[in-house]
Design a protein around this motif. Structure first.
Motif, PDB file in Angstrom:
ATOM      1  N   ARG A   1      29.637  46.736  88.332  1.00  0.00           N
ATOM      2  CA  ARG A   1      29.139  48.106  88.275  1.00  0.00           C
ATOM      3  C   ARG A   1      29.473  48.852  89.572  1.00  0.00           C
ATOM      4  O   ARG A   1      29.861  50.027  89.551  1.00  0.00           O
ATOM      5  N   GLY A   2      29.329  48.166  90.704  1.00  0.00           N
ATOM      6  CA  GLY A   2      29.684  48.800  91.974  1.00  0.00           C
ATOM      7  C   GLY A   2      31.171  49.116  92.063  1.00  0.00           C
ATOM      8  O   GLY A   2      31.564  50.176  92.558  1.00  0.00           O
ATOM      9  N   SER A   3      32.004  48.192  91.561  1.00  0.00           N
ATOM     10  CA  SER A   3      33.452  48.447  91.559  1.00  0.00           C
ATOM     11  C   SER A   3      33.796  49.608  90.641  1.00  0.00           C
ATOM     12  O   SER A   3      34.669  50.429  90.949  1.00  0.00           O
ATOM     13  N   LEU A   4      33.115  49.704  89.500  1.00  0.00           N
ATOM     14  CA  LEU A   4      33.358  50.817  88.586  1.00  0.00           C
ATOM     15  C   LEU A   4      32.965  52.147  89.221  1.00  0.00           C
ATOM     16  O   LEU A   4      33.676  53.156  89.065  1.00  0.00           O
ATOM     17  N   ASP A   5      31.864  52.161  89.952  1.00  0.00           N
ATOM     18  CA  ASP A   5      31.469  53.384  90.661  1.00  0.00           C
ATOM     19  C   ASP A   5      32.513  53.764  91.711  1.00  0.00           C
ATOM     20  O   ASP A   5      32.808  54.955  91.911  1.00  0.00           O
ATOM     21  N   GLU A   6      33.085  52.754  92.379  1.00  0.00           N
ATOM     22  CA  GLU A   6      34.108  53.029  93.386  1.00  0.00           C
ATOM     23  C   GLU A   6      35.370  53.594  92.737  1.00  0.00           C
ATOM     24  O   GLU A   6      35.997  54.518  93.273  1.00  0.00           O
ATOM     25  N   VAL A   7      35.747  53.055  91.579  1.00  0.00           N
ATOM     26  CA  VAL A   7      36.901  53.591  90.861  1.00  0.00           C
ATOM     27  C   VAL A   7      36.653  55.037  90.461  1.00  0.00           C
ATOM     28  O   VAL A   7      37.532  55.902  90.589  1.00  0.00           O
ATOM     29  N   ARG A   8      35.475  55.333  89.963  1.00  0.00           N
ATOM     30  CA  ARG A   8      35.155  56.710  89.587  1.00  0.00           C
ATOM     31  C   ARG A   8      35.186  57.642  90.789  1.00  0.00           C
ATOM     32  O   ARG A   8      35.617  58.795  90.688  1.00  0.00           O
ATOM     33  N   ARG A   9      34.737  57.135  91.948  1.00  0.00           N
ATOM     34  CA  ARG A   9      34.772  57.952  93.163  1.00  0.00           C
ATOM     35  C   ARG A   9      36.216  58.227  93.579  1.00  0.00           C
ATOM     36  O   ARG A   9      36.559  59.342  94.001  1.00  0.00           O
TER      37      ARG A   9
END
Length: 320
Positions: free
Chosen positions: A168-176
């Motif tokens: 989930r943290g990696s997905l948030d980073e990708v979205r950022r």
């Protein structure tokens, strides 16, 4: 008269004057030379050298100014021109140099526009691929981990939940990263909303205290100008967070005499002389793309100020 003949004429005037003085002045030279005669000859030679140097300095002064301009000209700061002074070859050389600068500035602006448009197109493509491919894949992995953790027993459930949080943290980073590559809010909600979102993100992730100030009534801007304003603000905030060691940043977008001015001021360490690194050079190229003016001032221990001023929109009288 060509430069050669002007220099020849100057020297001829000096030497002719010296010859006339020797012919008609009541001065003789003894053998051996008397002290007073030596003093007169040396003084006459000094006068000739000083007169020749002064005349040559006057004749070659336009070339000296041209040389200084050639060593300091910067195509990212357009508008530098040399006054067309002098005569003959010198004036023609200055006119040719000014015309060359005009042509180089136009070619640089055109090439910069092509590069920036290609860069934004590539950013858009990468952001789209990250969103469609990587984002959707990670979302599917996240859902699979969720189903697996619901059906698993301890201690495997805890490990799966931990992997779920990492994903989930990696997905948030990708979205950022997608938002930084291509700010969708800029296209959907406009420049003010995009800058508000940008400053909020920097305040959250970089720990900066960001103060915003926007005028309520700004003139309409074309999409390219809005994108340049956004990218310059993004680069300025990045510099403040990474290099300036700043704690507080002020970002404002104001209207000044019909022009729009973006200002970013930080309280970092400053340098005394603003270092023209790749980031600032990139800002200047973007400013050149839309005909704006970028000013960077930096003082020791008082921070750095970056100001981007867009020219006022053309009036109907100007269009006519």
């Amino acid at each position: 008269m060509s430069l050669f003949w002007r220099i020849f004429a100057l020297n001829a005037v000096v030497l002719g004057s010296a010859t006339a003085l020797l012919l008609w002045a009541p001065v003789t030279v003894s053998v051996p030379v008397v002290l007073t005669e030596a003093v007169i000859l040396i003084a006459g030679l000094a006068v000739m050298l000083v007169a020749n140097a002064a005349l040559l300095r006057i004749g070659l002064a336009p070339l000296d100014r041209l040389t200084r301009l050639m060593t300091t000209v910067d195509l990212l700061r357009p508008g530098h021109r040399l006054p067309e002074q002098g005569y003959g070859e010198t004036a023609e050389l200055i006119r040719t140099f000014n015309a060359m600068l005009e042509r180089l500035e136009q070619e640089r602006a055109a090439s910069t526009a092509r590069v920036l448009l290609a860069q934004e197109s590539e950013r858009r493509r990468i952001a789209q691929e990250l969103h469609d491919e990587v984002g959707q894949t990670m979302t599917a992995v996240l859902l699979s981990l969720k189903r697996a953790s619901d059906e698993a027993d301890e201690p495997l459930r805890g490990e799966l939940q931990q992997a779920q949080e990492i994903t989930r943290g990696s997905l948030d980073e990708v979205r950022r990263l997608v938002r930084r590559l291509r700010p969708g809010v800029l296209d959907d909600l406009g420049l003010i909303s995009a800058l508000t979102s940008l400053t909020t993100e920097f305040a959250t992730h970089a720990g900066l205290r960001v103060v915003r100030g926007f005028d309520s009534e700004l003139p309409p801007l074309d999409p390219q100008a809005e994108l340049v304003l956004y990218r310059v603000a993004q680069e300025a905030l990045t510099n403040a967070a990474r290099h300036a060691e700043a704690d507080r940043v002020e970002l404002s977008l104001r209207r000044s005499e019909g022009a729009v001015v973006l200002t970013v001021v930080d309280d970092g360490r400053g340098t005394g002389v603003a270092h023209e690194g790749a980031g600032i050079r990139g800002m200047r190229e973007r400013a050149l793309f839309i005909g704006a003016t970028l000013d960077v001032t930096s003082s020791p221990r008082t921070g750095t100020q970056i100001s981007l001023q867009l020219p006022p929109p053309p009036t109907p009288e100007t269009n006519k």
